[in-house]
Design a protein around this motif. Structure first.
Motif, short mmCIF file in Angstrom:
data_model
loop_
_atom_site.label_atom_id
_atom_site.label_comp_id
_atom_site.label_asym_id
_atom_site.label_seq_id
_atom_site.Cartn_x
_atom_site.Cartn_y
_atom_site.Cartn_z
N ALA A 344 41.28 4.56 4.84
CA ALA A 344 41.35 3.26 4.18
C ALA A 344 40.09 2.99 3.37
O ALA A 344 40.14 2.47 2.26
CB ALA A 344 41.55 2.16 5.22
N ARG A 345 38.94 3.38 3.94
CA ARG A 345 37.67 3.18 3.24
C ARG A 345 37.63 3.98 1.95
O ARG A 345 37.21 3.48 0.90
CB ARG A 345 36.51 3.58 4.15
N GLU A 346 38.06 5.23 2.00
CA GLU A 346 38.05 6.08 0.81
C GLU A 346 39.00 5.53 -0.26
O GLU A 346 38.67 5.52 -1.46
CB GLU A 346 38.46 7.50 1.19
N LEU A 347 40.16 5.06 0.17
CA LEU A 347 41.13 4.52 -0.78
C LEU A 347 40.63 3.21 -1.39
O LEU A 347 40.86 2.94 -2.58
CB LEU A 347 42.47 4.27 -0.08
N THR A 348 39.91 2.41 -0.60
CA THR A 348 39.42 1.12 -1.08
C THR A 348 38.44 1.28 -2.24
O THR A 348 38.35 0.40 -3.12
CB THR A 348 38.75 0.34 0.07
N GLU A 349 37.72 2.38 -2.28
CA GLU A 349 36.79 2.63 -3.38
C GLU A 349 37.51 2.66 -4.73
O GLU A 349 36.93 2.35 -5.77
CB GLU A 349 36.04 3.94 -3.14
N GLN A 350 38.80 3.01 -4.69
CA GLN A 350 39.58 3.09 -5.94
C GLN A 350 39.98 1.70 -6.46
O GLN A 350 40.39 1.57 -7.61
CB GLN A 350 40.84 3.93 -5.72
N LEU A 351 39.86 0.68 -5.59
CA LEU A 351 40.23 -0.66 -6.03
C LEU A 351 39.33 -1.18 -7.15
O LEU A 351 39.73 -2.05 -7.92
CB LEU A 351 40.18 -1.64 -4.85
N ALA A 352 38.12 -0.64 -7.23
CA ALA A 352 37.19 -1.06 -8.28
C ALA A 352 37.73 -0.74 -9.67
O ALA A 352 37.35 -1.39 -10.66
CB ALA A 352 35.84 -0.38 -8.08
N LEU A 353 38.63 0.24 -9.75
CA LEU A 353 39.20 0.62 -11.04
C LEU A 353 40.51 -0.10 -11.34
O LEU A 353 41.11 0.12 -12.40
CB LEU A 353 39.45 2.14 -11.05
N GLN A 354 40.95 -0.96 -10.40
CA GLN A 354 42.22 -1.66 -10.56
C GLN A 354 41.99 -3.09 -11.05
O GLN A 354 40.86 -3.57 -11.08
CB GLN A 354 42.97 -1.66 -9.22
N PRO A 355 43.08 -3.78 -11.44
CA PRO A 355 42.93 -5.19 -11.88
C PRO A 355 42.26 -6.03 -10.80
O PRO A 355 42.48 -5.80 -9.60
CB PRO A 355 44.39 -5.63 -12.11
N ASP A 356 41.44 -6.97 -11.22
CA ASP A 356 40.75 -7.84 -10.27
C ASP A 356 41.75 -8.86 -9.73
O ASP A 356 42.19 -9.76 -10.44
CB ASP A 356 39.59 -8.55 -10.96
N HIS A 357 42.12 -8.70 -8.47
CA HIS A 357 43.13 -9.58 -7.87
C HIS A 357 42.67 -10.07 -6.51
O HIS A 357 42.02 -9.34 -5.76
CB HIS A 357 44.47 -8.84 -7.74
N LEU A 358 43.03 -11.30 -6.18
CA LEU A 358 42.64 -11.90 -4.91
C LEU A 358 43.01 -11.04 -3.72
O LEU A 358 42.21 -10.83 -2.80
CB LEU A 358 43.32 -13.28 -4.77
N TYR A 359 44.22 -10.50 -3.71
CA TYR A 359 44.66 -9.71 -2.56
C TYR A 359 43.83 -8.44 -2.40
O TYR A 359 43.61 -7.97 -1.28
CB TYR A 359 46.14 -9.33 -2.70
N PHE A 360 43.35 -7.88 -3.51
CA PHE A 360 42.48 -6.69 -3.43
C PHE A 360 41.13 -7.07 -2.84
O PHE A 360 40.55 -6.31 -2.08
CB PHE A 360 42.30 -6.07 -4.81
N ARG A 361 40.63 -8.25 -3.20
CA ARG A 361 39.34 -8.68 -2.67
C ARG A 361 39.42 -8.92 -1.16
O ARG A 361 38.51 -8.53 -0.41
CB ARG A 361 38.88 -9.97 -3.36
N LEU A 362 40.50 -9.55 -0.72
CA LEU A 362 40.68 -9.78 0.71
C LEU A 362 40.82 -8.46 1.47
O LEU A 362 40.28 -8.31 2.57
CB LEU A 362 41.91 -10.66 0.95
N LEU A 363 41.52 -7.53 0.87
CA LEU A 363 41.69 -6.23 1.51
C LEU A 363 40.35 -5.49 1.59
O LEU A 363 40.03 -4.86 2.61
CB LEU A 363 42.71 -5.40 0.72
#
Length: 500
Positions: A344-363
């Motif tokens: 999960a930690r490794e996958l979360t690093e990819q969120l920085a390249l995705q649209p800025d969304h509330l649900y991503f920040r909470l995750l």
């Protein structure tokens, strides 16, 4: 580890299933009988005609009490989803529609159910239920909004109250049969639900559960206006009808649960398509928030081994522009659900390249706490709270993050504040009790457990918890008096509901 701390009392419907439901409906029958006093019954014969803007106030109050009594019983017997993110999304969606609906009763209470049947329902008194399968199967938000607008229309037009000339018989049989059928449907026994309804009071009940063609047409027309005025794509109604038809064909002619109480006719489909053309709205747009909610619904109702196949099917209906972030969100949540923290930690690093969304920040905040980076998590959440101070999901997620990080005093303060804002939310009281137990605050444990139990159909247990709290607070006259007053409130409620 669950996606969020969830809890539901799921009743097993084996050989004793129907026996349980009959007991539950008998209890509700007593509830409704006690609420329908002779004077009230006499007044309900004067129900408003179609289009009346002066409903009988006593009848409206009666319906509100009936709805809340029904909700307690339904929570006790159904797999309720206690997910603040999904709850906040659905409440926001319904409230947006409700602004445009001419509701007499605006104290709405929404409940999400973990069920693989496509269904949504509205109960007199402002109770609205949504099955997870409706969210998963609908391809866009406008389709779900069309169903909810339709249900709000049934409430605003008071179709339940107008369905029978004999209001007493209608209320008694309708709500008890509705409880039986919907509980069985939510627990994966839709056919058993139909059988229970049919056998309990034969064709009379089935007739009451099915809205008349006039009521369905009226709900379609009002719902269409509500949908359009609230800013949704009105073609969502026609697409929803097409989905229901397709599901019926796929299941060998067995209609989706929603159609059992809302029969779909060719004239209704034609109406939706005709209005869609006349309205001239643009094609529906892909909504990232809705697709992420679909993911949450999918994870709630799908066993781990089946998720890859179901997720693949879900992604086929998602536009190419947001397929990657939707899949990434699902992968991270699934990894957390299986305690694969490092993945999960490794996958979360990819969120920085995705649209800025509330649900991503909470995750991201959740993963940070789980990987020992609590300071970063709380910095992220505090910034989010400043941006969206009224968002229930953010406040609930922050409180739960404090709890998960071992910061019990902060969690207690956050959950106590939420309990004042959302006194009818069982999840909040349950989490407050859990937090208080961690902090060895027995008084708060007893009080919070009392509210959780009374909201989920066990008022006697709630009273027992409060009596323990009263004994614990014997040296504090003010707190003792408060608890004693609450005990009397619940005892009065219990007596009114006539469960004795």
């Amino acid at each position: 580890m669950p996606l969020l701390s969830t809890s539901s009392r799921i009743i097993s419907f084996g050989q004793y299933g129907l026996k349980f439901v009959r007991t539950a409906t008998t209890a509700l029958l007593l509830v409704i009988s006690s609420l329908l006093t002779p004077s009230v019954i006499a007044d309900t014969d004067k129900l408003p005609s179609i289009g009346s803007d002066q409903p009988d106030r006593l009848t409206m109050h009666q319906e509100y009490r009936l709805g809340r009594a029904w909700l307690r019983q339904y929570r006790a017997a159904s797999p309720v989803i206690y997910d603040p993110i999904m709850q906040n999304y659905l409440e926001t969606l319904v409230n947006k529609l409700a602004v445009e609906a001419e509701l007499y009763e605006r104290r709405l209470n929404l409940i999400a159910i973990n069920a693989k049947t496509i269904n949504a329902f509205a109960v007199p008194g402002g109770v609205i239920g949504v099955h997870s399968a409706l969210l998963l199967k609908a391809k866009d938000e406008d389709m779900v909004a069309s169903v909810l607008a339709h249900e709000l229309a049934h409430l605003s037009q008071r179709h339940y109250a107008r369905r029978k000339d004999n209001a007493e018989g209608q209320q008694l049989s309708l709500l008890t049969a509705m409880l039986t059928g919907l509980v069985l449907s939510a627990n994966g026994h839709s056919q058993a639900g139909v059988a229970a309804i049919a056998s309990s009071q034969a064709a009379a009940i089935q007739s009451q559960l099915q809205f008349s063609r006039l009521h369905e047409q009226e709900a379609d027309a009002v719902g269409f206006r509500v949908l359009k005025d609230a800013g949704f794509d009105s073609s969502g109604m026609a697409r929803m009808f097409e989905l229901l038809q397709a599901e019926a064909r796929t299941n060998g002619g067995s209609a989706p649960e929603f159609l059992l109480t809302h029969p779909l006719t060719q004239s209704r489909i034609a109406f939706a398509k005709e209005r869609e053309i006349k309205d001239g709205t643009e094609a529906f747009y892909s909504n990232l928030e809705f697709q992420l909610i679909r993911v949450r619904a999918m994870l709630q109702q799908t066993p781990i081994k089946e998720r890859p196949v179901v997720l693949t099917a879900l992604l086929k209906s998602v536009s190419d522009s947001i397929k990657e972030p939707v899949k990434l969100y699902a992968d991270i949540l699934s990894a957390l659900d299986q305690d694969k923290t490092q993945k999960a930690r490794e996958l979360t690093e990819q969120l920085a390249l995705q649209p800025d969304h509330l649900y991503f920040r909470l995750l991201t905040a959740r993963v940070l706490v789980m990987t020992g980076q609590s300071d970063q998590a709380f910095s992220l959440l505090k910034t989010q709270l400043k941006e969206t101070p009224d968002n229930m999901a953010v406040k609930a997620f922050t409180a739960q993050t404090y709890l998960n990080a071992g910061q019990t005093p902060q969690a207690m303060e956050a959950f106590k504040k939420l309990s004042r804002e959302r006194p009818e939310d069982p999840w909040v009281w349950q989490q407050l009790a859990k937090t208080a137990a961690d902090g060895k605050d027995l008084l708060t444990v007893y009080k919070a457990n009392a509210e959780y139990h009374q909201l989920t159909g066990d008022i006697p247990q709630g009273i027992k918890e409060l009596k323990l709290a009263r004994e614990y607070a014997s040296n504090d006259p003010i707190e003792f008096a408060r608890i004693d007053h609450r005990i009397k409130d619940l005892e009065k409620l219990f007596k009114e509901l006539n469960f004795q």
